[in-house]
Motif scaffolding. Structure first.
Motif, mmCIF file in Angstrom:
data_model
loop_
_atom_site.group_PDB
_atom_site.id
_atom_site.type_symbol
_atom_site.label_atom_id
_atom_site.label_comp_id
_atom_site.label_asym_id
_atom_site.label_seq_id
_atom_site.Cartn_x
_atom_site.Cartn_y
_atom_site.Cartn_z
ATOM 1 N N LEU A 85 45.170 50.263 47.946
ATOM 2 C CA LEU A 85 46.352 49.408 48.020
ATOM 3 C C LEU A 85 46.025 47.976 47.603
ATOM 4 C CD1 LEU A 85 49.311 49.007 48.758
ATOM 5 C CD2 LEU A 85 48.598 48.645 51.132
ATOM 6 N N LEU A 86 44.872 47.492 48.043
ATOM 7 C CA LEU A 86 44.446 46.151 47.631
ATOM 8 C C LEU A 86 44.289 46.069 46.111
ATOM 9 C CD1 LEU A 86 41.779 45.240 50.361
ATOM 10 C CD2 LEU A 86 44.022 44.190 50.041
ATOM 11 N N GLY A 87 43.694 47.104 45.539
ATOM 12 C CA GLY A 87 43.511 47.130 44.092
ATOM 13 C C GLY A 87 44.830 47.187 43.348
ATOM 14 N N VAL A 88 45.764 47.983 43.850
ATOM 15 C CA VAL A 88 47.084 48.085 43.227
ATOM 16 C C VAL A 88 47.796 46.738 43.256
ATOM 17 C CG1 VAL A 88 49.391 49.068 43.495
ATOM 18 C CG2 VAL A 88 47.389 50.552 43.631
ATOM 19 N N MET A 89 47.742 46.062 44.406
ATOM 20 C CA MET A 89 48.398 44.763 44.526
ATOM 21 C C MET A 89 47.797 43.753 43.551
ATOM 22 S SD MET A 89 48.815 44.447 48.666
ATOM 23 C CE MET A 89 49.443 42.773 48.542
ATOM 24 N N ALA A 90 46.480 43.736 43.450
ATOM 25 C CA ALA A 90 45.820 42.797 42.540
ATOM 26 C C ALA A 90 46.226 43.072 41.091
ATOM 27 C CB ALA A 90 44.305 42.905 42.690
ATOM 28 N N ALA A 91 46.242 44.341 40.713
ATOM 29 C CA ALA A 91 46.593 44.693 39.328
ATOM 30 C C ALA A 91 48.052 44.377 39.026
ATOM 31 C CB ALA A 91 46.306 46.170 39.087
ATOM 32 N N VAL A 92 48.939 44.595 40.002
ATOM 33 C CA VAL A 92 50.361 44.294 39.803
ATOM 34 C C VAL A 92 50.562 42.799 39.591
ATOM 35 C CG1 VAL A 92 52.608 44.210 40.964
ATOM 36 C CG2 VAL A 92 51.271 46.324 40.973
ATOM 37 N N TYR A 93 49.849 41.998 40.367
ATOM 38 C CA TYR A 93 49.928 40.551 40.196
ATOM 39 C C TYR A 93 49.515 40.154 38.778
ATOM 40 C CZ TYR A 93 51.112 38.478 44.716
ATOM 41 O OH TYR A 93 51.783 38.047 45.826
ATOM 42 N N VAL A 94 48.404 40.688 38.338
ATOM 43 C CA VAL A 94 47.888 40.327 37.018
ATOM 44 C C VAL A 94 48.807 40.837 35.910
ATOM 45 C CG1 VAL A 94 45.989 40.651 35.386
ATOM 46 C CG2 VAL A 94 45.501 40.213 37.803
ATOM 47 N N SER A 95 49.253 42.067 35.998
ATOM 48 C CA SER A 95 50.091 42.657 34.949
ATOM 49 C C SER A 95 51.450 41.987 34.850
ATOM 50 C CB SER A 95 50.261 44.158 35.189
ATOM 51 O OG SER A 95 50.910 44.394 36.423
ATOM 52 N N ASN A 96 51.914 41.380 35.948
ATOM 53 C CA ASN A 96 53.195 40.678 35.925
ATOM 54 C C ASN A 96 53.020 39.181 35.708
ATOM 55 O OD1 ASN A 96 55.622 42.597 36.800
ATOM 56 N ND2 ASN A 96 53.819 43.232 37.956
ATOM 57 N N GLU A 97 51.820 38.825 35.244
ATOM 58 C CA GLU A 97 51.492 37.431 34.909
ATOM 59 C C GLU A 97 51.705 36.485 36.095
ATOM 60 O OE1 GLU A 97 53.655 36.373 31.441
ATOM 61 O OE2 GLU A 97 52.542 37.733 30.129
ATOM 62 N N MET A 98 51.421 36.989 37.281
ATOM 63 C CA MET A 98 51.468 36.160 38.479
ATOM 64 C C MET A 98 50.062 35.650 38.768
ATOM 65 S SD MET A 98 53.968 38.609 40.756
ATOM 66 C CE MET A 98 54.099 37.472 42.128
ATOM 67 N N SER A 99 49.983 34.558 39.479
ATOM 68 C CA SER A 99 48.693 33.933 39.740
ATOM 69 C C SER A 99 47.851 34.778 40.698
ATOM 70 C CB SER A 99 48.903 32.541 40.334
ATOM 71 O OG SER A 99 47.668 31.987 40.740
ATOM 72 N N LEU A 100 46.653 35.125 40.239
ATOM 73 C CA LEU A 100 45.734 35.845 41.111
ATOM 74 C C LEU A 100 45.273 34.946 42.254
ATOM 75 C CD1 LEU A 100 44.363 38.582 41.397
ATOM 76 C CD2 LEU A 100 42.436 37.717 40.062
ATOM 77 N N VAL A 101 45.287 33.646 42.016
ATOM 78 C CA VAL A 101 44.938 32.694 43.077
ATOM 79 C C VAL A 101 45.932 32.805 44.229
ATOM 80 C CG1 VAL A 101 44.695 30.245 43.647
ATOM 81 C CG2 VAL A 101 43.820 31.118 41.472
ATOM 82 N N LEU A 102 47.205 33.010 43.886
ATOM 83 C CA LEU A 102 48.231 33.169 44.910
ATOM 84 C C LEU A 102 47.971 34.413 45.756
ATOM 85 C CD1 LEU A 102 50.916 32.248 46.160
ATOM 86 C CD2 LEU A 102 52.093 33.609 44.412
ATOM 87 N N LEU A 103 47.559 35.496 45.088
ATOM 88 C CA LEU A 103 47.235 36.724 45.814
ATOM 89 C C LEU A 103 46.066 36.496 46.761
ATOM 90 C CD1 LEU A 103 47.528 39.790 46.303
ATOM 91 C CD2 LEU A 103 45.957 40.138 44.387
ATOM 92 N N LEU A 104 45.030 35.829 46.262
ATOM 93 C CA LEU A 104 43.865 35.554 47.104
ATOM 94 C C LEU A 104 44.237 34.648 48.266
ATOM 95 C CD1 LEU A 104 41.132 35.020 44.358
ATOM 96 C CD2 LEU A 104 41.509 37.046 45.773
ATOM 97 N N ALA A 105 45.141 33.690 48.020
ATOM 98 C CA ALA A 105 45.593 32.799 49.089
ATOM 99 C C ALA A 105 46.349 33.576 50.162
ATOM 100 C CB ALA A 105 46.481 31.698 48.513
#
Length: 207
Positions: free
Chosen positions: A109-129
């Motif tokens: 699930l963590l991996g899916v969320m990270a990939a979705v963020y990246v594929s939708n051009e959302m900030s990975l920094v935001l995900l980490l935050a």
């Protein structure tokens, strides 16, 4: 106070036993599951969005998130305790190693969320935050509880097969209870408060 010191000493000895190897293997397994989640999301983006949708719906149904988007510390804490206790208790069922499925699902699930963020051009920094502030406590607590379940399941297998390497259940349950009460419980309390009150503030800095 003396009793607590004795319990902490026993806990430290147990953590230095072969339980440490199982904990490290579980931690590695979660990392691998996270990588598989990333691969799955990149290969099946539509399915990944469905997984995220199911996760959000489950969070709403659990009562952790209210109708205004706020989170309840108490509900979050109970939800985390229930999940981690179940991860450990699954170990009572021999041979199947059900705690591993919890490990794989959470890591993926963590991996899916990270990939979705990246594929939708959302900030990975935001995900980490949104993950790291409370994840520093919650993720190790989760891995510890799953490692307890795996350790318990291994011993149940040895009991069923009458292996000479089995550990007396009273002794083993005492060791696992110390891990859950003296380590997992305080870590989940800290994670719940941070997730409710600190994580939103940190995420707000990147919005």
């Amino acid at each position: 106070m003396k009793w607590l010191i004795e319990q902490l000493t026993l806990l430290r000895e147990f953590l230095r036993s072969d339980f440490r190897r199982i904990f490290l293997l579980c931690a590695l397994g979660m990392v691998c599951a996270c990588a598989l989640g990333v691969g799955f999301s990149l290969a099946r983006p539509d399915a990944a969005m469905e997984v995220i949708g199911l996760f959000i719906a489950q969070a709403e149904q659990s009562g952790v998130v209210d109708e205004h988007g706020g989170m309840s510390v108490f509900a979050l804490l109970l939800n985390n305790w229930r999940a981690m206790l179940l991860s450990a208790a699954y170990g009572f069922i021999p041979f199947i190693f059900l705690p591993v499925f919890s490990l794989l699902s959470n890591g993926a699930l963590l991996g899916v969320m990270a990939a979705v963020y990246v594929s939708n051009e959302m900030s990975l920094v935001l995900l980490l935050a949104g993950i790291l502030p409370h994840g520093i406590f919650e993720l190790p607590a989760l891995v510890l509880s799953i490692a307890c379940g795996v350790y318990l399941c291994r011993n149940m297998c040895r009991l069923v097969t009458s292996s000479p390497r089995r550990v007396p259940m009273v002794e083993l349950l005492g060791d696992l209870l110390r891990v859950l009460v003296l380590l997992v419980a305080p870590m989940t309390v800290a994670a719940a408060f941070i997730e409710c009150y600190v994580t939103p503030v940190i995420m707000g800095l990147f919005l």
